[in-house]
Design an enzyme around this catalytic site. Structure first.
Site, mmCIF file in Angstrom:
data_model
loop_
_atom_site.group_PDB
_atom_site.id
_atom_site.type_symbol
_atom_site.label_atom_id
_atom_site.label_comp_id
_atom_site.label_asym_id
_atom_site.label_seq_id
_atom_site.Cartn_x
_atom_site.Cartn_y
_atom_site.Cartn_z
ATOM 1 N N CYS A 151 0.673 -1.118 0.217
ATOM 2 C CA CYS A 151 0.310 -0.069 -0.110
ATOM 3 C C CYS A 151 0.735 1.194 0.519
ATOM 4 O O CYS A 151 0.889 2.607 0.004
ATOM 5 C CB CYS A 151 -1.379 0.021 1.329
ATOM 6 S SG CYS A 151 -1.702 -1.629 1.620
ATOM 7 N N HIS A 169 -5.202 1.116 6.833
ATOM 8 C CA HIS A 169 -5.255 0.409 5.269
ATOM 9 C C HIS A 169 -6.031 -1.152 6.132
ATOM 10 O O HIS A 169 -5.308 -2.270 6.169
ATOM 11 C CB HIS A 169 -4.979 0.131 4.446
ATOM 12 C CG HIS A 169 -5.232 -1.255 3.227
ATOM 13 N ND1 HIS A 169 -6.686 -1.208 3.094
ATOM 14 C CD2 HIS A 169 -5.167 -1.961 3.120
ATOM 15 C CE1 HIS A 169 -7.507 -2.027 1.855
ATOM 16 N NE2 HIS A 169 -6.185 -2.780 1.693
ATOM 17 N N GLU A 194 -25.952 8.232 14.764
ATOM 18 C CA GLU A 194 -24.441 8.817 16.040
ATOM 19 C C GLU A 194 -23.803 8.954 15.617
ATOM 20 O O GLU A 194 -22.781 10.079 15.779
ATOM 21 C CB GLU A 194 -24.861 8.872 17.414
ATOM 22 C CG GLU A 194 -24.461 9.021 18.961
ATOM 23 C CD GLU A 194 -24.864 10.420 18.540
ATOM 24 O OE1 GLU A 194 -24.112 11.763 19.617
ATOM 25 O OE2 GLU A 194 -25.681 10.828 18.140
ATOM 26 N N ASP A 326 -35.237 19.193 -9.201
ATOM 27 C CA ASP A 326 -34.736 20.477 -9.366
ATOM 28 C C ASP A 326 -34.953 21.807 -8.217
ATOM 29 O O ASP A 326 -35.628 21.740 -7.516
ATOM 30 C CB ASP A 326 -35.670 20.762 -10.614
ATOM 31 C CG ASP A 326 -35.085 22.633 -11.200
ATOM 32 O OD1 ASP A 326 -33.385 22.787 -10.768
ATOM 33 O OD2 ASP A 326 -35.150 22.982 -12.004
ATOM 34 N N LYS A 495 -27.561 19.637 -16.871
ATOM 35 C CA LYS A 495 -27.911 18.541 -16.693
ATOM 36 C C LYS A 495 -29.138 18.958 -17.537
ATOM 37 O O LYS A 495 -30.197 18.382 -17.827
ATOM 38 C CB LYS A 495 -29.349 19.612 -15.778
ATOM 39 C CG LYS A 495 -28.210 20.556 -14.461
ATOM 40 C CD LYS A 495 -29.563 21.087 -13.488
ATOM 41 C CE LYS A 495 -31.133 20.882 -12.943
ATOM 42 N NZ LYS A 495 -31.329 21.668 -12.432
ATOM 43 N N ASP A 521 -38.188 22.497 -14.177
ATOM 44 C CA ASP A 521 -38.884 23.083 -14.742
ATOM 45 C C ASP A 521 -38.687 22.955 -16.167
ATOM 46 O O ASP A 521 -39.097 24.432 -17.332
ATOM 47 C CB ASP A 521 -38.963 24.247 -14.005
ATOM 48 C CG ASP A 521 -37.985 25.511 -13.841
ATOM 49 O OD1 ASP A 521 -37.002 24.963 -14.211
ATOM 50 O OD2 ASP A 521 -38.295 26.612 -14.313
#
Length: 562
Positions: A151, A169, A194, A326, A495, A521
């Site tokens: 790693c 890790h 929590e 949206d 979008k 819209d």
């Protein structure tokens, strides 16, 4: 001596005159031992090229104590199931108050050894740039030849990119299983637990998001996707690897350990909730709904034929398991965005840049603006003016930035860099109570109903995610963020492009596109979402311009119609 290169293959490393070994592929990738720091004010020995100076440094109490601490923690992590079967690894910096974090030495566990039987002498010591300075002494038969953890490349990237003090890790079972429940999800999301409070920068009501990357045959081959995940989620302190485990870091070993305990708790809790048929990703943790009936109603939609007061019989009844909304023109009046938010950003951009110019966040905004503006200049965009180099002075740089940003705002451009800067400016307005977020009168009740029924609701807007959260948590109807499961902005895509909605489907973990309902819209957005397979409804709010004739989409005037 052998160390792993970035492709997981063994390569022979030569010893330098100082007795140090170069780690191929780690840190800066230089093949020789870099001459290091001059002696600091407190007399901490420097890493010079002479072997006697190096030996003195490696024999300091700070290094010895850190190696002992790393050994003790590995023993503890083994008992938790995080480092079993010689798997998993741990690294931390050699802390000294007189040495800045990026310049501190690094202690790193070896690979392929029984972690519960390690002793301090088994630890590797690396320079801040990733060069191996001290190696374990080989042990007799039955023990493999010492090798630094596979790693190492990933650990060094966390140190470099996140200024971490320690990295764990873990191969803990829960960190592996949680990535397998939804094999197509690119994120683990959980809220209203929590133990989320134990994760840096998070509170009980926040949504914790952990990126998931795909596993590879060798850990060194994870590097590219690992770096991409950290860049895409700059606030994360963990990256999950599917069918493998998790990397967790903090600014100290205490922070890394604390967060690792919280992450594993949350992974385990999510698995147990799933086994109980409960949805860990929603605020209510209600029953998991499915396409066989519990999630919704038979059929797709039935439009109300009557006018006047709405009753249960009058409402559109979606079979979708989640809703994507949206903001502008759907949950929030267009006038609030244009007359309040955009005007505030337009009027305060110069003040914001001046006050925060030297901050890392604003410097990042400025660098992105420079790139966008240069692209605008190349394309002949009206209103784009050149940005002078920094040496001409902060005032001239800010003045030219303001001119460009104001032109972008006037043109209502949806470029990510503008929306990011606007969000940072709006944050000041929300935090100073100069305004509150405005939503239509039906929004709070609709969100409350969906929340009570277990329907997951997400937001997708050109406004950056942080600003979306501020708008809903500081709305004219109070805190509405508690009803929302996640936020998407244009970093996921434009979008009006179909691939953006496909990416959202994968991120949320929705297998059938028709299980997601998108309300907007904007006709072009509706077309793009429909092409991705989502169910789509067009929102018709006051002040909305005309839609194309025979557009083919269902329309509503209130979210309470859903």
């Amino acid at each position: 001596m052998y160390v792993n290169d970035d492709k997981g293959k063994q390569v022979e490393a030569s010893w330098s005159s100082s007795g140090s070994e170069a780690m191929n592929g780690c840190g800066s990738g230089v093949t020789g031992v870099q001459q290091a720091m001059a002696q600091n004010e407190d007399g901490v020995a420097a890493l010079m090229t002479g072997s006697s100076d190096l030996e003195l440094e490696l024999e300091t109490k700070a290094v010895s104590d850190t190696k002992s601490l790393a050994t003790d923690l590995c023993h503890h992590f083994y008992t938790l199931g995080w480092l079993s079967g010689t798997g998993g690894s741990f690294t931390l910096r050699v802390h000294h108050d007189a040495v800045a974090t990026p310049s501190q030495l690094i202690v790193m566990s070896p690979s392929g050894v029984q972690k519960e039987r390690m002793v301090p002498e088994d630890m590797y010591v690396l320079s801040p740039d990733g060069f191996v300075l001290s190696t374990p002494v080989p042990k007799p038969y039955t023990h493999a030849a010492p090798k630094c953890t596979d790693c190492a490349l990933l650990f060094m990237k966390v140190y470099e990119m996140c200024n971490a003090g320690a990295v764990i890790h873990s191969h803990g079972m829960e960190s592996c299983l949680i990535t397998m429940i939804n094999p197509f999800s690119k994120e683990f999301r959980i809220t209203h637990m929590e133990m989320i409070k134990g994760i840096q920068g998070h509170g009980y009501h926040d949504e914790l998001v952990v990126p998931i990357i795909e596993n590879t045959a060798h850990e060194g081959e994870l590097l590219e996707s690992f770096i991409e995940a950290i860049r895409a989620y700059p606030k994360t302190t963990a990256v999950l690897v599917r069918n493998h485990g998790v990397f967790i870091w903090g600014d100290s070993w205490v922070s890394a350990k604390t967060q690792a305990e919280c992450y594993h708790y949350l992974f385990d809790a999510a698995i147990k909730l799933h086994q109980l048929g409960l949805d860990w990703s929603t605020p209510s943790h209600g029953p998991i709904r499915n396409g066989n009936g519990f999630w919704g109603c038979s059929g797709s939609f039935s439009r109300a034929l009557k006018t006047g007061a709405l009753s249960l019989d009058d409402m559109i009844e979606p079979s979708q398991r989640c809703v994507l909304l949206d903001i502008e023109g759907t949950t929030t009046p267009v006038s609030f965005v244009t007359d309040v938010l955009s005007s505030y950003a337009h009027d305060n951009v110069g003040k914001h840049l001046t006050a925060t110019y030297d901050s890392e966040e604003t410097q990042n905004d400025i660098n992105m603006l420079r790139s966008q503006i240069q692209n605008d200049l190349d394309q002949g965009v009206i209103g784009a003016v050149p940005i002078p180099l920094d040496y001409v002075g902060k005032e001239l740089v800010i003045a030219s930035l303001v001119a460009n940003v104001e032109a972008m705002i006037r043109a209502d451009r949806k470029v990510t860099v503008l929306k990011q800067l606007e969000g940072h400016i709006w944050r000041t307005g929300f935090q100073s109570n100069e305004f509150v977020g405005v939503v239509f009168d039906d929004v709070a009740e609709a969100l409350g109903r969906w929340h009570a029924s277990g329907t997951k609701v997400y937001i997708y807007s050109s406004v950056i995610r942080e600003a979306q959260q501020l708008l809903f948590s500081n709305s004219n109807y109070g805190d509405l963020k508690k009803y929302l499961c996640g936020f998407f902005d244009t970093t996921v895509g434009n979008k009006k492009e179909t691939r953006s909605y496909l990416e959202i489907l994968k991120t949320v973990g929705v297998d059938r596109p028709a299980d997601m309902l998108f309300v907007t819209d904007v006709f072009q957005e509706a077309v793009a979402a429909a092409a991705a397979g989502l169910e789509v409804i067009l929102s018709i709010r006051p002040g909305k311009g005309p839609l194309p004739e025979n557009h083919g989409f269902r329309t509503i005037e209130s979210l309470l119609e859903i």
